[in-house]
Every structure is written in C-alpha cells, then in structure tokens.
Design an enzyme around this catalytic site. Structure first.
Site, PDB file in Angstrom:
ATOM      1  CB  CYS A  67      -0.860   0.048   1.265  1.00 20.70           C
ATOM      2  SG  CYS A  67      -2.011  -1.323   1.425  1.00 20.70           S
ATOM      3  N   GLY A  92      -1.113   0.793  -4.806  1.00 19.08           N
ATOM      4  CA  GLY A  92      -2.430   0.277  -4.456  1.00 19.08           C
ATOM      5  C   GLY A  92      -3.502   0.990  -5.242  1.00 19.08           C
ATOM      6  CG  ASN A 139       3.213  -0.548   2.809  1.00 20.12           C
ATOM      7  OD1 ASN A 139       4.307  -0.192   2.422  1.00 20.12           O
ATOM      8  ND2 ASN A 139       2.647  -1.648   2.364  1.00 20.12           N
ATOM      9  N   GLY A 140       1.797  -2.921   5.123  1.00 20.06           N
ATOM     10  CA  GLY A 140       2.470  -4.061   5.729  1.00 20.06           C
ATOM     11  C   GLY A 140       1.474  -5.128   6.116  1.00 20.06           C
ATOM     12  CB  CYS A 162      10.580  -5.724   1.027  1.00 15.71           C
ATOM     13  SG  CYS A 162       9.854  -6.559  -0.379  1.00 15.71           S
ATOM     14  CE1 TYR A 190       5.252  -5.591 -10.981  1.00 15.08           C
ATOM     15  CE2 TYR A 190       4.510  -5.550  -8.700  1.00 15.08           C
ATOM     16  CZ  TYR A 190       4.229  -5.494 -10.049  1.00 15.08           C
ATOM     17  OH  TYR A 190       2.939  -5.325 -10.464  1.00 15.08           O
ATOM     18  CB  SER A 202       7.252  -4.426 -14.102  1.00 21.30           C
ATOM     19  OG  SER A 202       6.807  -5.503 -14.889  1.00 21.30           O
ATOM     20  CB  CYS A 249       5.219 -12.065   0.879  1.00 20.60           C
ATOM     21  SG  CYS A 249       5.642 -10.594   1.849  1.00 20.60           S
ATOM     22  CB  CYS A 290      12.972  -9.462   3.870  1.00 23.92           C
ATOM     23  SG  CYS A 290      11.851 -10.882   3.683  1.00 23.92           S
ATOM     24  CB  CYS A 317       9.169 -14.220  -1.713  1.00 26.96           C
ATOM     25  SG  CYS A 317      10.049 -12.730  -2.207  1.00 26.96           S
TER      26      CYS A 317
HETATM   27 FE1  SF4 Z   1       9.597  -8.690   0.260  1.00 26.69          FE
HETATM   28 FE2  SF4 Z   1       9.626 -11.244  -0.461  1.00 26.69          FE
HETATM   29 FE3  SF4 Z   1      10.354 -10.519   2.027  1.00 26.69          FE
HETATM   30 FE4  SF4 Z   1       7.817 -10.315   1.270  1.00 26.69          FE
HETATM   31  S1  SF4 Z   1       9.002 -12.220   1.489  1.00 26.69           S
HETATM   32  S2  SF4 Z   1       8.994  -8.791   2.402  1.00 26.69           S
HETATM   33  S3  SF4 Z   1       8.017  -9.759  -0.905  1.00 26.69           S
HETATM   34  S4  SF4 Z   1      11.384 -10.009   0.083  1.00 26.69           S
END
Ligand code: SF4
Length: 457
Positions: A2, A29, A103-104, A236, A242, A283, A381, A432, A435
């Site tokens: 978001c 969003g 957002n989250g 992230c 993306y 993208s 995710c 992170c 995914c």
């Molecule tokens: Fe980002 Fe993937 Fe981690 Fe989710 S799991 S926060 S999409 S890197």
C-alpha cells in the site's frame, strides 16, 4: 503493498498536498484511496474504492481543511477488498480518536484482535490496520507514551502514518520491511512510502525512518522517538525488483539503476542468441535496457502496452487478472521472423508470461527466450505483499526446465540470488529475501495461509 502519506503543513492546502502525495503512490495500491484531516479538534475522513483521481474531486478536496493530513492507497493483503477496509481507518477509543494508514502485514493481528475483544473492544473491519488503530485509541496515556506502549506489541511488517490529537505520527517496524521516508517542506513536514511522492509535492528528501523509529510531526517540529529496539534489518528486496517506482530511492539506491544492473548481470549470467531484446512493459523495461546494453542486442519496445489498464499483479482475483492481460499488450510487426529475448522483473504465477510468450509466437517470433531479472519466487510473503500461496507460485517445487515448459518459451533463465544482491549494491544481511529463499527473517505462522482472516465479515 500500500502507499501511505502524511503531512504537517500549516497554511497549506492540506487536502491537495495529500492528494498529490497519494497520486505519486498510486502504483502501490489501486483498490481504494483515502485522506483524513484534522481541523480544529475535528477529524474528517474521506475514503472510497477506486483510484485517487476517482475518489477525490475538487469539491471533495475543498471539504477537507486543516493543517495536518494522512492518506492511503490500498491494495488488499490482510482483509478483503471492500469499502470497510479502505483507509485511513478511524477508531474512536476510550483515550482518543485515531486515524491510521498502514502498509504491511501484522503477523500477530489475530492474537491482538482476541485481546481487544476480551477488553470489550469490537472491530468493524477485517483489516489488521484497525487492530493498530484500536490499540492506540484505547491506550490511556498521552500519544507519545501510547506509542511507546503499543508499538513493542506489534509483530510483522508495518510502515504507518497516523493522525491523533492534531499530531501526525509515523512509525516503522524493527526490521524496516516496508519503506517510509521523511521530507521537509519550507513550512512543514511530509512522510511518504516512497521518495517519488516527496518529489511531487516539492518536499526535500530528509531521510528514511530508521527501523524501529517513530516520529511525531506537530507545532514542535519533527521529533524522533526510539520506541522499538531495531532488529536485524530486513528491507524487502522485492521493492527494488518490482514494487517501488523506478524514480524512487530506497536506502540510498535509485530503484531504476538497480533494475538496469539486474538486466546487465542477467545478460552476463544467461546470454541468448537473439535479434531483439524486449521488455514486458513497464516493470521489465529497466532490466531489458540493461540486458540490451550488456549483450549488444538491439532493444525493441516489442510489446505495446495499453497504459490505461490497471497493473495486473495488483488486482485481487484471477478472473480479473486473466481479463486484464488480454487487454494489455499488442505486439509490434518487427517481431515477425525474429529471435527475441523477452525480459521481465519476476515471474509469480506464470500466467502473464505464458500468455505473453504465446502472443509473441502468434506475432511470428522465431524463438522466444525468457529472461527474468530476479531468482524464482518459491515462498509466500507474510510481510504485506500479495505473493500467492506456495501452490500458486509457478516456480515452487519445480525445476527451471519445468517452468520453461509451462510458459512455452524456447529457453528460460533467472538472475541468480548473488546477481540480484550485487545489483542492489548493498549487503544481503540488510534484506528480506524470504520469497526467494524460504528463509524468513522473523517467526511466521506455521500455516501458510498468509494470515488472511477467515472472519464472517
Ligand atoms: Fe519482500 Fe519477499 Fe520478504 Fe515479502 S518475502 S517482504 S516480498 S522479500
């Protein structure tokens, strides 16, 4: 994901400022948009389903006066796509009235919701955002202390803009999953999910909020509170791949440049004998430019996109998504008889790429080599991005050759994790990448149902 926005700017047309701040965050969003303003002790919120420009008119903006505002563009993760989940969400509590834009994704929302119910506080929506708002609205202490009491109890990913007692507040989780930056106006302060929003409203980029930091914006200026012990940083990586707009800067890195580098590295890791490089617009465009530059293969627009169709990834159900893809792309005649490399930023479900490959062959392409500017997405995710459950991720449990067969390409290759990391120009320890690796930086629920509330609402 978001988009969130907040502003403390006495003397400015606050609703217009929020409108344009949100307009720059539309890509985060497209389901709903809203603005809350505080005017002489009164909180007014206007939120509705649709794009920012659809939700607000001149007349509606004129009805939103005051010196402070927050706003939101929504894409559904926790809670379904319906009006009651549009944000900012407002809670009239025992201690104060609070408006929240989030957002989250909270990973302990269910627990906190039960606890609120036990205290006799019933919530009206299925969104985890309302949980945050209710906790703050019912915490019997001044706002600063209320934030200090509530924030340590939240788990998961949250970048939040809020409004209470005439003060804009904002905070970011201890890992810093989702972005949140602070900008300075000549006469006030702005917070936004991405720096492109600061650019549009003429704010100077001051800094990103640190993981675990909360700030208050009011007549005393901008005050920073260290209410959460920072954890292992876990921004992230998919924001760079993306989610974020290419003209935004995240942790000091311009997103566009990082995406071009992914394409350059992809060309080195997985070259292809071809006549043209084309992106899946928009993208995949920066990565395709990078691939073309590094490989020396001419770049072609190849697929012309109808830009008036909403981003496919962001629409909530499969029926809309399939429909959207058919409306979206038209191939150019120069593809006929050529060997093409088609570059995209990522493949999630695989359905878009399958249709694009088929479209290119129908347009007469001799060969279609798919190159993907990030590693296979193999795990869902839990931190606010709508990665489907494992079974719907095309790469989950499959070899690259199996995915190639499913999308129907001549060849398929992904950028390596090391390559993606190199493109970010930052150490892997700050990200992170769950995914892509299945290794989550925090505890996540055992059931891979992405914490969607199964409430009757
Ligand atoms: Fe980002 Fe993937 Fe981690 Fe989710 S799991 S926060 S999409 S890197």
């Amino acid at each position: 994901m978001c988009g969130v926005f907040g502003a403390w700017a006495p003397g400015r047309d606050i609703a217009r400022l929020a409108y344009f701040g949100l307009f720059a965050l539309q890509h985060r969003g497209q389901e709903s948009a809203g603005i809350a303003v505080w005017d002489r002790g009164r909180l007014t919120t206007l939120r509705d389903m649709g794009l920012v420009a659809q939700v607000f008119s001149e007349q509606k903006l004129r009805g939103l006066g005051g010196d402070v505002a927050i706003g939101h563009t929504r894409y559904s993760t926790t809670g379904s796509s319906q009006w009651s989940n549009a944000q900012p969400l407002v809670q009239h509590g025992r201690a104060r009235t609070v408006a929240i834009a989030h957002n989250g994704n909270l990973t302990n929302a269910a627990e906190l919701r039960e606890e609120l119910a036990a205290r006799g506080i019933q919530l009206g929506s299925t969104s985890d955002t309302e949980v945050i708002a209710a906790l703050l609205a019912n915490e019997p202490a001044p706002l600063e202390q209320a934030l200090a009491a509530v924030l340590p109890r939240l788990r998961g990913a949250f970048s939040v803009a809020g409004l209470a007692d005439g003060t804009v507040f904002a905070f970011r989780d201890r890992q810093g999953f989702r972005p949140l930056c602070l900008g300075r106006l000549a006469d006030g302060w702005v917070i936004a999910s991405e720096s492109c929003s600061l650019d549009l409203v003429g704010a100077e980029h001051d800094r990103e909020l640190s993981p675990g930091e909360a700030i208050l914006l009011d007549g005393a200026g901008c005050r920073s509170l260290a209410v959460l012990e920072p954890g292992r940083r876990a921004q992230c990586i998919f924001e760079l791949v993306y989610l974020a707009r290419p003209d935004s800067r995240l942790a000091g890195v311009e997103v566009y440049g990082a995406r071009v580098r992914t394409g350059e590295l992809l060309a080195a890791e997985a070259p292809a004998e071809a006549d043209l490089v084309l992106p899946v617009p928009d993208s995949g465009t920066p990565a395709a430019i990078g691939f073309a530059r590094a490989s020396g293969i001419p770049f072609s627009e190849g697929l012309i996109k109808n830009r008036y169709v909403a981003r496919t990834f962001i629409q909530p159900d499969q029926a809309l998504r399939e429909h959207g893809i058919r409306l979206k792309f038209n191939p150019l005649g120069e593809i006929a008889g050529r060997r093409v490399v088609v570059v995209d930023d990522s493949i999630v479900r695989g359905s878009t790429m399958r249709q694009i490959v088929s479209l290119l062959f129908e347009a007469g392409a001799a060969e279609v080599h798919v190159r993907v500017a990030c590693p296979p997405i193999v795990s869902p995710c839990f931190y606010g991005v709508d990665m489907p459950d494992e079974d719907d991720l095309v790469a989950h449990g499959k070899a690259v050759e199996d995915v190639r067969g499913l999308v129907g390409a001549t060849s398929l290759a992904y950028l390596s994790l090391a390559g993606l990391q190199r493109a970010t120009a930052q150490p892997s320890s700050t990200f992170c990448r769950a995914c892509l690796t299945g290794r989550y930086p925090t505890r996540v629920p055992a059931a891979l149902d992405k914490l969607r509330f199964e409430l009757a609402a």
